[in-house]
Design a protein around this motif. Structure first.
Motif, mmCIF file in Angstrom:
data_model
loop_
_atom_site.group_PDB
_atom_site.id
_atom_site.type_symbol
_atom_site.label_atom_id
_atom_site.label_comp_id
_atom_site.label_asym_id
_atom_site.label_seq_id
_atom_site.Cartn_x
_atom_site.Cartn_y
_atom_site.Cartn_z
ATOM 1 N N TYR A 120 0.848 -1.186 0.000
ATOM 2 C CA TYR A 120 0.000 0.000 0.000
ATOM 3 C C TYR A 120 0.882 1.234 0.000
ATOM 4 O O TYR A 120 1.966 1.237 0.572
ATOM 5 C CB TYR A 120 -0.896 0.016 1.246
ATOM 6 N N GLU A 121 0.381 2.293 -0.631
ATOM 7 C CA GLU A 121 1.072 3.573 -0.622
ATOM 8 C C GLU A 121 0.233 4.559 0.185
ATOM 9 O O GLU A 121 -0.960 4.702 -0.063
ATOM 10 C CB GLU A 121 1.260 4.091 -2.048
ATOM 11 N N VAL A 122 0.847 5.182 1.142
ATOM 12 C CA VAL A 122 0.180 6.174 1.988
ATOM 13 C C VAL A 122 0.857 7.511 1.735
ATOM 14 O O VAL A 122 2.084 7.617 1.769
ATOM 15 C CB VAL A 122 0.271 5.777 3.480
ATOM 16 N N ILE A 123 0.032 8.525 1.469
ATOM 17 C CA ILE A 123 0.547 9.852 1.148
ATOM 18 C C ILE A 123 0.053 10.850 2.190
ATOM 19 O O ILE A 123 -1.142 10.935 2.457
ATOM 20 C CB ILE A 123 0.092 10.293 -0.255
ATOM 21 N N MET A 124 0.997 11.581 2.761
ATOM 22 C CA MET A 124 0.678 12.646 3.700
ATOM 23 C C MET A 124 0.929 13.974 2.990
ATOM 24 O O MET A 124 2.032 14.219 2.513
ATOM 25 C CB MET A 124 1.559 12.536 4.953
ATOM 26 N N LYS A 125 -0.114 14.800 2.922
ATOM 27 C CA LYS A 125 -0.001 16.105 2.275
ATOM 28 C C LYS A 125 -0.124 17.180 3.346
ATOM 29 O O LYS A 125 -1.104 17.234 4.072
ATOM 30 C CB LYS A 125 -1.103 16.288 1.236
ATOM 31 N N LEU A 126 0.900 18.021 3.417
ATOM 32 C CA LEU A 126 0.909 19.110 4.389
ATOM 33 C C LEU A 126 0.935 20.444 3.666
ATOM 34 O O LEU A 126 1.642 20.593 2.666
ATOM 35 C CB LEU A 126 2.164 19.057 5.256
ATOM 36 N N GLN A 127 0.179 21.378 4.186
ATOM 37 C CA GLN A 127 0.295 22.760 3.732
ATOM 38 C C GLN A 127 0.464 23.620 4.975
ATOM 39 O O GLN A 127 -0.362 23.591 5.885
ATOM 40 C CB GLN A 127 -0.911 23.225 2.932
ATOM 41 N N VAL A 128 1.565 24.362 4.998
ATOM 42 C CA VAL A 128 1.878 25.239 6.124
ATOM 43 C C VAL A 128 1.864 26.667 5.610
ATOM 44 O O VAL A 128 2.600 26.997 4.680
ATOM 45 C CB VAL A 128 3.258 24.910 6.735
ATOM 46 N N ASN A 129 1.024 27.507 6.196
ATOM 47 C CA ASN A 129 0.980 28.931 5.877
ATOM 48 C C ASN A 129 1.410 29.701 7.110
ATOM 49 O O ASN A 129 0.909 29.462 8.206
ATOM 50 C CB ASN A 129 -0.435 29.373 5.490
ATOM 51 N N SER A 130 2.335 30.618 6.924
ATOM 52 C CA SER A 130 2.799 31.448 8.026
ATOM 53 C C SER A 130 2.553 32.905 7.675
ATOM 54 O O SER A 130 3.023 33.394 6.641
ATOM 55 C CB SER A 130 4.288 31.206 8.279
ATOM 56 N N LYS A 131 1.796 33.577 8.535
ATOM 57 C CA LYS A 131 1.490 35.000 8.343
ATOM 58 C C LYS A 131 2.004 35.783 9.541
ATOM 59 O O LYS A 131 2.142 35.247 10.639
ATOM 60 C CB LYS A 131 -0.026 35.212 8.241
ATOM 61 N N ALA A 132 2.251 37.059 9.318
ATOM 62 C CA ALA A 132 2.636 37.953 10.413
ATOM 63 C C ALA A 132 1.396 38.239 11.258
ATOM 64 O O ALA A 132 0.335 38.573 10.716
ATOM 65 C CB ALA A 132 3.221 39.242 9.861
ATOM 66 N N LYS A 133 1.525 38.078 12.576
ATOM 67 C CA LYS A 133 0.385 38.292 13.466
ATOM 68 C C LYS A 133 -0.117 39.732 13.417
ATOM 69 O O LYS A 133 -1.313 39.977 13.463
ATOM 70 C CB LYS A 133 0.753 37.937 14.910
ATOM 71 N N GLU A 134 0.808 40.705 13.323
ATOM 72 C CA GLU A 134 0.420 42.110 13.399
ATOM 73 C C GLU A 134 -0.388 42.554 12.178
ATOM 74 O O GLU A 134 -1.439 43.160 12.300
ATOM 75 C CB GLU A 134 1.652 43.013 13.541
ATOM 76 N N CYS A 135 0.120 42.259 10.997
ATOM 77 C CA CYS A 135 -0.505 42.817 9.789
ATOM 78 C C CYS A 135 -1.152 41.770 8.893
ATOM 79 O O CYS A 135 -1.867 42.121 7.953
ATOM 80 C CB CYS A 135 0.528 43.612 8.985
ATOM 81 N N GLY A 136 -0.919 40.506 9.157
ATOM 82 C CA GLY A 136 -1.529 39.456 8.346
ATOM 83 C C GLY A 136 -0.815 39.174 7.035
ATOM 84 O O GLY A 136 -1.300 38.394 6.227
ATOM 85 N N ASP A 137 0.345 39.820 6.804
ATOM 86 C CA ASP A 137 1.107 39.561 5.578
ATOM 87 C C ASP A 137 1.664 38.143 5.607
ATOM 88 O O ASP A 137 2.136 37.668 6.644
ATOM 89 C CB ASP A 137 2.270 40.549 5.437
#
Length: 168
Positions: free
Chosen positions: A67-84
């Protein structure tokens, strides 16, 4: 004499083979890291707000018991102050497993709970290394409760089914 787990009714011996699981291979299927902070030319200390999304997939391979098991991760990092946006990391990490003696009704949860548990330390290391090499402090992912993730997905699918049949 007391019955042991190895004996069934009428004293007949019941042979239950132990579960066998081997990791045959593991590899990065896809990896993307965008350092948006550097692209904009911004500098300085910012407090990050990190959001993690995890998706799992499993499929039978053509070889018996593989069997093949795939883990997909998406990491988003934003600045807390301005949301950029600071950075975006997307990772697809796969493992090929040889699994025997798991009952059919338990195979799906086994593939989506136990197999990702085996892969997770390697995924954690990749995320830490990539974020560090990308110019940020290493992101050390908290341990993921794959059992809770599995239960949440089952509950989500169960609640979505009545809505789908009502719309049909």
């Amino acid at each position: 004499m007391a019955d042991t787990p190895e004996t069934a009714e009428n004293g007949a011996a019941q042979q239950t083979a132990p579960v066998k699981m081997n990791v045959l291979a593991q590899f990065v299927r896809d990896l993307s890291f965008e350092n948006i902070l550097a692209q904009k030319g911004a500098q300085g200390d910012v407090q990050p707000d990190v959001q993690l999304q995890v998706n799992l997939d499993a499929k039978k391979r053509t070889t018996d018991h593989q069997y093949e098991v795939i883990m997909k991760l998406q990491v988003n990092s934003k600045a807390k102050e301005c949301g950029d946006m600071l950075f975006v990391l997307e990772l697809e990490y796969a493992g090929v497993f040889h699994i025997e003696n798991v009952p059919d009704e338990q195979l799906h949860p086994f593939l989506l709970i136990e197999c990702p548990r085996m892969l997770f330390p390697f995924v954690r290391r990749i995320v830490s290394d990539v974020t560090r090499d990308g110019g940020f402090p290493p992101l050390n992912l908290e341990t993921i409760d794959f059992l809770q993730l599995y239960r949440s997905e089952l509950a989500r699918r169960t609640s979505a089914q009545p809505a789908e049949t009502a719309n049909a």
